[in-house]
Design an enzyme around this catalytic site. Structure first.
Site, PDB file in Angstrom:
ATOM      1  CE1 TYR A   1      10.880   3.839   1.335  1.00  0.00           C
ATOM      2  CE2 TYR A   1      10.578   2.246   3.108  1.00  0.00           C
ATOM      3  CZ  TYR A   1      10.917   3.515   2.675  1.00  0.00           C
ATOM      4  OH  TYR A   1      11.313   4.463   3.588  1.00  0.00           O
TER       5      TYR A   1
ATOM      6  CG  ASP B   1      10.762   6.265  -1.867  1.00  0.00           C
ATOM      7  OD1 ASP B   1      11.718   6.679  -2.556  1.00  0.00           O
ATOM      8  OD2 ASP B   1      10.596   6.588  -0.679  1.00  0.00           O
TER       9      ASP B   1
ATOM     10  CG  HIS C   1       7.031  10.262  -0.735  1.00  0.00           C
ATOM     11  ND1 HIS C   1       8.015   9.863  -1.611  1.00  0.00           N
ATOM     12  CD2 HIS C   1       7.562  10.099   0.510  1.00  0.00           C
ATOM     13  CE1 HIS C   1       9.087   9.483  -0.947  1.00  0.00           C
ATOM     14  NE2 HIS C   1       8.844   9.618   0.340  1.00  0.00           N
TER      15      HIS C   1
END
Length: 268
Positions: A122, A161, A259
């Protein structure tokens, strides 16, 4: 639009199904319909990785039969965090990469398996006015070196991500967003350097000209309904195993977060 593709699997190899999803708060997603557990069960993945769990140890009792659970929690409560659920028990796990400004934020779960490394990430957001850009770029450089070191040992699959739309094709409105967090020249160039270090963006390699393929939409302005999104969630693989990818998909029929999940099938 559903960007699934057909998979052609050689009979003498094992195809792995891998899924990544920024859940933007696991406790909230766990209560939605379908629940997080139902999404995982439907995906039937060999590895299911998540980002932005926003919880600490003991704050959720997640029952996923058949999966080993690997967690990395942020020291700050209700912030960041990653987790990986794998059918195979990892040989070892790495949770810090030596990036002092973000190593306490639970941003990496790196799992070693027999034939490859699986790394869930992340990436820090540069924030409004690019207030955290220096931290972000320092993280990128450290993460790039970390992956390169792992790849010298075994092939690497990394997902998560990455908080950047790499090219103009990767977001609905590139013009107005140029220079903003996630589409600054610095972040895009840093992502290019990651690819140049020996990694392949699997979705774009499989779908080089496909437009309208996004994995994140703002909660504002009916962005998801209008598909005014960004592709900032990726599966990257070491170049030497890129030819083993059999499909790369965006699962935009899955709701519950801002998302949607992304999926990779690869023979290893």
């Amino acid at each position: 639009m559903n960007c699934r593709t057909e998979s052609i699997v050689p009979t003498d190899t094992r195809e792995l199904r891998l899924v990544s999803w920024n859940v933007n708060g696991l406790r909230a997603v766990a209560k939605k319909d379908p629940s997080f557990v139902e999404v995982v069960e439907t995906a039937n993945a060999d590895v299911f990785a998540i980002q932005e769990t926003k919880l600490q140890e003991g704050q959720i009792d997640l029952v996923l039969p058949g999966y080993y659970q690997t967690w990395n929690y942020a020291e700050r409560r209700g912030y960041s965090g990653t987790a990986v659920f794998s059918r195979e028990e990892p040989l070892r796990v790495i949770r810090q990469i030596g990036a002092p400004a973000a190593d306490d934020e639970g941003r990496v779960c790196a799992l070693e398996f027999d034939t490859y490394w699986f790394v869930d990430v992340y990436t820090p957001n540069s924030q409004g006015e690019l207030a955290r850009l220096d931290t972000r770029l320092a993280w990128d450089a450290t993460y790039r070196a970390f992956l390169t070191e792992l790849a010298a040992d075994k092939p690497v699959v990394t997902c998560g991500d990455f908080n950047v739309a790499h090219q103009e094709i990767d977001l609905k409105n590139p013009g107005p967003n140029r220079g903003n967090a996630g589409f600054s020249d610095e972040e895009r160039e840093s992502f290019t350097r990651l690819l140049d270090a020996g990694f392949t963006d699997t979705f774009r390699a499989r779908h080089p000209g496909l437009t309208g393929a996004y994995s994140w939409w703002s909660y504002r302005f009916n962005a998801r309904k209008n598909n005014a999104g960004w592709r900032i969630d990726y599966f990257l693989v070491s170049n030497d195993i890129a030819s083993r990818v059999t499909s790369a998909s965006i699962l935009n029929e899955v709701y519950g977060s801002d998302h949607c999940p992304v999926e990779l099938a690869i023979t290893l």
